[in-house]
Design a protein around this motif. Structure first.
Motif, PDB file in Angstrom:
ATOM      1  N   UNK A 134     -30.559  24.998  70.554  1.00 45.61           N
ATOM      2  CA  UNK A 134     -29.586  25.551  69.707  1.00 45.61           C
ATOM      3  C   UNK A 134     -29.963  25.215  68.228  1.00 45.61           C
ATOM      4  N   UNK A 135     -30.879  24.438  68.147  1.00 51.85           N
ATOM      5  CA  UNK A 135     -31.281  23.931  66.727  1.00 51.85           C
ATOM      6  C   UNK A 135     -32.349  24.953  66.284  1.00 51.85           C
ATOM      7  N   UNK A 136     -33.287  25.552  67.093  1.00 50.26           N
ATOM      8  CA  UNK A 136     -34.157  26.527  66.419  1.00 50.26           C
ATOM      9  C   UNK A 136     -33.957  27.718  66.431  1.00 50.26           C
ATOM     10  N   UNK A 137     -32.661  28.137  67.161  1.00 49.94           N
ATOM     11  CA  UNK A 137     -32.420  29.616  67.143  1.00 49.94           C
ATOM     12  C   UNK A 137     -32.660  30.424  68.299  1.00 49.94           C
ATOM     13  N   UNK A 138     -32.715  29.764  69.307  1.00 48.20           N
ATOM     14  CA  UNK A 138     -33.047  30.129  70.683  1.00 48.20           C
ATOM     15  C   UNK A 138     -31.979  30.418  71.757  1.00 48.20           C
ATOM     16  N   UNK A 139     -31.777  31.470  72.408  1.00 47.75           N
ATOM     17  CA  UNK A 139     -30.663  31.723  73.475  1.00 47.75           C
ATOM     18  C   UNK A 139     -31.091  30.860  74.585  1.00 47.75           C
ATOM     19  N   UNK A 140     -30.001  30.199  75.296  1.00 47.52           N
ATOM     20  CA  UNK A 140     -30.257  29.363  76.307  1.00 47.52           C
ATOM     21  C   UNK A 140     -29.455  29.739  77.530  1.00 47.52           C
ATOM     22  N   UNK A 141     -29.850  30.100  78.541  1.00 46.41           N
ATOM     23  CA  UNK A 141     -29.498  30.447  79.900  1.00 46.41           C
ATOM     24  C   UNK A 141     -29.583  29.273  80.588  1.00 46.41           C
ATOM     25  N   UNK A 142     -28.137  28.852  81.084  1.00 45.16           N
ATOM     26  CA  UNK A 142     -27.823  27.676  81.559  1.00 45.16           C
ATOM     27  C   UNK A 142     -28.402  27.526  83.205  1.00 45.16           C
ATOM     28  N   UNK A 516     -19.988  34.276  86.846  1.00 46.86           N
ATOM     29  CA  UNK A 516     -19.630  33.285  85.852  1.00 46.86           C
ATOM     30  C   UNK A 516     -20.499  33.374  84.610  1.00 46.86           C
ATOM     31  N   UNK A 517     -19.927  33.018  83.284  1.00 44.99           N
ATOM     32  CA  UNK A 517     -20.723  33.053  82.114  1.00 44.99           C
ATOM     33  C   UNK A 517     -21.743  32.087  82.119  1.00 44.99           C
ATOM     34  N   UNK A 518     -22.881  32.330  81.738  1.00 43.25           N
ATOM     35  CA  UNK A 518     -23.789  31.055  81.931  1.00 43.25           C
ATOM     36  C   UNK A 518     -24.931  31.291  80.685  1.00 43.25           C
ATOM     37  N   UNK A 519     -24.465  31.843  79.571  1.00 45.80           N
ATOM     38  CA  UNK A 519     -25.322  31.982  78.476  1.00 45.80           C
ATOM     39  C   UNK A 519     -24.790  31.271  77.361  1.00 45.80           C
ATOM     40  N   UNK A 520     -25.860  30.456  76.492  1.00 38.72           N
ATOM     41  CA  UNK A 520     -25.259  29.841  75.405  1.00 38.72           C
ATOM     42  C   UNK A 520     -26.051  30.497  74.124  1.00 38.72           C
ATOM     43  N   UNK A 521     -25.453  31.190  73.182  1.00 41.42           N
ATOM     44  CA  UNK A 521     -25.974  31.641  71.923  1.00 41.42           C
ATOM     45  C   UNK A 521     -26.315  30.535  71.278  1.00 41.42           C
ATOM     46  N   UNK A 522     -27.419  30.447  70.435  1.00 41.44           N
ATOM     47  CA  UNK A 522     -27.565  29.424  69.287  1.00 41.44           C
ATOM     48  C   UNK A 522     -26.388  29.631  68.065  1.00 41.44           C
ATOM     49  N   UNK A 523     -26.137  28.531  67.494  1.00 44.80           N
ATOM     50  CA  UNK A 523     -25.025  28.739  66.331  1.00 44.80           C
ATOM     51  C   UNK A 523     -25.695  29.799  65.277  1.00 44.80           C
ATOM     52  N   UNK A 524     -24.679  30.505  64.774  1.00 42.90           N
ATOM     53  CA  UNK A 524     -25.199  31.745  63.793  1.00 42.90           C
ATOM     54  C   UNK A 524     -26.007  30.749  62.413  1.00 42.90           C
ATOM     55  N   UNK A 525     -25.397  29.908  61.891  1.00 37.38           N
ATOM     56  CA  UNK A 525     -25.861  29.439  60.583  1.00 37.38           C
ATOM     57  C   UNK A 525     -26.970  28.570  60.744  1.00 37.38           C
ATOM     58  N   UNK A 526     -27.969  28.643  60.055  1.00 37.87           N
ATOM     59  CA  UNK A 526     -29.114  27.661  60.108  1.00 37.87           C
ATOM     60  C   UNK A 526     -28.654  26.192  59.511  1.00 37.87           C
TER      61      UNK A 526
END
Ligand code: MIC
Ligand code: SF4
Length: 760
Positions: A134-142, A516-526
């Protein structure tokens, strides 16, 4: 093809578009410069050159600087990659990147419970990955989302693209016409940090497919056959490019299987030309826009007429038999018709204990429905599986779809156990209880690797790999000598029956069910991301911040003990084992306790060495640490294709951490050799292969010529008998460092160099 089409559905609106314009422009520049027709892989690779005008292009010789479109990491390698990225001090990744949680889930009783248990056990690591991404803008698949390569195929792979991934089976995406390569974490960090990715300009092997697949022969059999022909090191430094009319008889996921297992022959990657089967898969996975774009770009996604290959192989699919490869190595290929004979001749245990289908290699909808067709027929005759039978769906989407469409029920009814959408037994995450350690037994899988001890940590387990069709049919027979093409089974009514040819559905007619939804997109803003804290507890035994390695002391290494002279196969599983050790992938000190414990020392037993300084016996990590702590950098002597298998850079980090200075072998696997260079080790090879035999295990060596290390230079290994101190051989060594890579060695590691440059 100059429309704006997103590289991925998942990243819609982020401005990550497919850049076919740029690709076409680069291909043009290079074609004019080289003035010759190009192969498909050359087009895609050179299309991603950082400097298409100036780059020296010489297959098998020059180093290319490339700009991949994306980066992917799985949890077992991502920890080290992210720890390294963090020390580079950058605010976010420069290219779209994803992390996938798949390797840390142990198979015990079944998918749902195993996943819940894994979430608990690995909480600390998952939390680290979730916050860090999340911090570095990377997509996370749980955890639970599925295996990295299946998710990449479903969401991110596209024709003509280039991707690197911190897993050796990243080439799976070649099934959609992408150049996708496995790399170590440090390579991934370069690209995340906007530094071009360096790759030795690959040679090209052309595989011409003629005829058409039918009956019991599946796409898997193509690669099993190719593996038999090329062997585990035959693809080293080369891209395997498939072509010919036979390609049309393969589904996109089938092509994925073939590319996936190209890793087993050491290939840089494998790739297929764009065709309508890829188009159909893109449509089915909601990427019709990419299919249309690719169609319009198709001439660049095929080889030029008259393109030249470094080697050429032909396979007639009409006559191709199913193959079974193994045990202990994926290139020991036996055609099905000869297999029963081989089992008897070699005294391989005939009783089949476990059949395992699925994994990143073979878990498409088509694979699952073909297996279900076999199970259905057996059920009709009143049969259930005789061997244990497990099913690993490659992704949540596959799991949900086969649950909805009934294949899962059929497979379960037949006695199958559905495991979590994860690597599980493929990487030794298997709490196997049906045999005792050391007990000789046979298992067969639809996976890709079968190195000793890989699946269950039992060196006496004979693991074979085959298509899911054969693996399923054999589960009902419970015997390795059963041949479903010629042999019958007895049904519950006492009547004999023979299986019909398996039949499958390529793509679900009702579309895929995402589950089931298993993806977490990183927050948009830096801004928002800046505030995220990445937690690593100082007393964690699983995560540890990395301390930089010491820079080179500017001296030729002298009086270095040979830590181990390894004989025979020494894969990354021998150097840094998986299974229970995966737990420590984010903790260099702890995982170093597995360093080389699987390697076989000349004249000795694994993980038992004589310390040359004290004369005492110890484990490999103990002896290594003792040398390090007493100021004695040490070396490893290895045989051919040293470091084959995985991309795990722990196999290079651990020896470096424990005080190793050089790894001296007959030859290296590509990814491992680069990993060694990146971490400040010296991977060196015997100029004359036969010199390997001259080195005695009890030896101290001096390495002359490290000070003068330059591209193409030689290093001399002076061998001195450990007891008498007498010099008994001077052995010339060579290396493949280029000028930039030598700087890594001088700085102590590639990361040190990057950090120094960032500071400056
Ligand atoms: C494997 O198949 O060996 C793995 C586990 O996926 C590895 C990665 C790893 O060691 O984490 C790979 O193939 O690169
Ligand atoms: Fe996972 Fe096995 Fe595939 Fe490696 S080969 S990614 S361990 S399923």
């Amino acid at each position: 093809y100059d429309q704006k089409v997103d590289m991925s559905q998942v990243e819609k609106g982020k401005g990550y578009y497919i850049k076919y314009n740029k690709l076409a422009e680069n291909i043009d520049i290079v074609r004019k410069r080289l003035n010759r027709p190009l192969t498909l892989s050359e087009k895609i690779v050179y299309g991603h050159l950082d400097d298409p005008h100036g780059q020296d292009i010489n297959r098998g010789v020059s180093y290319l600087k490339l700009r991949p479109d994306r980066v992917a990491c799985q949890d077992a390698t991502a920890q080290m990659a992210l720890l390294q990225f963090m020390s580079a001090g950058l605010p976010e990744v420069a290219v779209p990147t994803t992390v996938h949680c798949d390797h840390l889930i142990e198979a015990q009783v079944g998918g749902v419970k195993d996943l819940a248990r894994a979430k608990e056990i690995n909480k600390e690591v998952y939390d680290f990955l979730a916050t860090c991404t999340a911090k570095y803008g990377i997509g996370f698949w749980k955890p639970g989302s599925g295996i990295i390569h299946q998710i990449l195929l479903e969401n991110y792979a596209f024709p003509g693209g280039m991707m690197i991934g911190t897993d050796s089976h990243t080439p799976n995406a070649g099934g959609l016409g992408m150049i996708a390569c496995g790399v170590g974490g440090a390579d991934a960090v370069d690209v995340m940090a906007d530094i071009p990715w360096e790759l030795k300009c690959p040679k090209v092997v052309g595989v011409e497919l003629k005829g058409k697949l039918s009956g019991w022969t599946a796409p898997k059999d193509i690669i099993l056959k190719v593996a038999g022909e090329l062997t585990v090191k035959g693809g080293t430094g080369a891209i395997i490019e498939y072509k010919g009319p036979g390609v049309e008889s393969l589904s996109a996921t089938g092509m994925g299987t073939i590319c996936n297992m190209g890793a087993e022959i050491g290939a840089t990657t494998s790739v297929f030309p764009y065709n309508d089967r890829m188009g159909a898969y893109l449509e089915a996975t909601k990427r019709g826009d990419i299919a249309k774009l690719a169609k319009g770009f198709q001439k660049n996604l095929l080889p030029d007429q008259g393109a030249e290959y470094d080697r050429h192989i032909e396979i007639d699919l009409n006559n191709l038999e199913p193959y079974i490869n193994g045990p202990f190595t994926p290139d020991l290929a036996t055609p099905l018709s000869k297999f029963a004979e081989e089992v008897k001749k070699n005294n391989w245990p005939d009783e089949l204990k476990v059949s395992l289908i699925g994994s990143c290699t073979n878990s498409s909808y088509e694979d699952m429905s073909r297996s279900a067709s076999i199970a259905e027929e057996a059920l009709k005759h009143g049969l259930k599986v005789k061997a244990k039978f497990t099913i690993t769906p490659g992704s949540e989407q596959i799991r949900a779809t086969i649950e909805r469409d009934g294949q899962m029920q059929t497979l379960s009814e037949a006695g199958g156990v559905v495991l979590a959408n994860a690597c599980g037994p493929c990487i030794g995450q298997w709490d196997r209880t049906d045999v005792k350690k050391g007990e000789k037994n046979s298992i067969i899988t639809s996976y890709n690797r079968n190195f000793t001890g890989r699946n269950d940590a039992n060196p006496a387990t004979h693991a074979f790999v085959a298509s899911p069709d054969l693996v399923t049919a054999m589960a009902f027979a419970g015997s390795l000598t059963f041949n479903p093409v010629t042999d019958s089974l007895k049904g519950a009514d006492g009547k004999e029956f023979k299986f019909s040819d398996p039949s499958g559905i390529e793509l679900p007619s009702r579309g895929y069910d995402p589950g089931e939804s298993t993806f977490a997109a990183p927050p948009e803003s830096l801004k928002e991301r800046e505030d995220i804290a990445v937690a690593i507890s100082p007393d964690s035994d699983r995560l540890q911040f990395l301390a930089p390695f010491k820079a080179w002391n500017k001296e030729d290494p002298k009086g270095c003990p040979v830590l181990i002279k390894a004989v025979g196969k020494c894969t990354t599983d021998h150097i840094s084992a998986g299974g229970p050790w995966l737990k420590y992938r984010g903790h260099l000190q702890n995982i170093s306790n597995n360093c080389l414990i699987g390697a076989v020392p000349e004249g000795g037993k694994p993980n038992e060495l004589t310390n040359l300084m004290t004369g005492e016996t110890g484990t490999v990590p103990q002896v290594a640490a003792h040398y390090r702590d007493n100021g004695k950098p040490w070396v490893v002597i290895g045989d051919h294709n040293y470091g084959e298998g995985s991309s795990r850079e722990h196999a290079a980090l651990e020896p470096r951490y424990l005080g190793g200075t050089a790894i001296i072998t007959r030859s290296f696997a590509r990814i491992h050799e680069t990993n060694c260079k990146k971490q400040g080790l010296l991977p060196l090879t015997f100029k004359d292969e036969a010199d390997y035999d001259k080195v005695k295990p009890a030896t101290y060596v001096d390495l002359e010529g490290v000070k003068e290390l330059a591209p193409g230079s030689e290093v001399t290994m002076v061998c001195k008998d450990a007891k008498s101190g007498e010099e008994y051989a001077r052995i010339p060594l060579v290396h493949s460092f280029n000028a930039g890579q030598i700087e890594w060695h001088r700085a102590g590691s590639a990361l040190n160099l990057m950090a120094a440059k960032a500071k400056a």
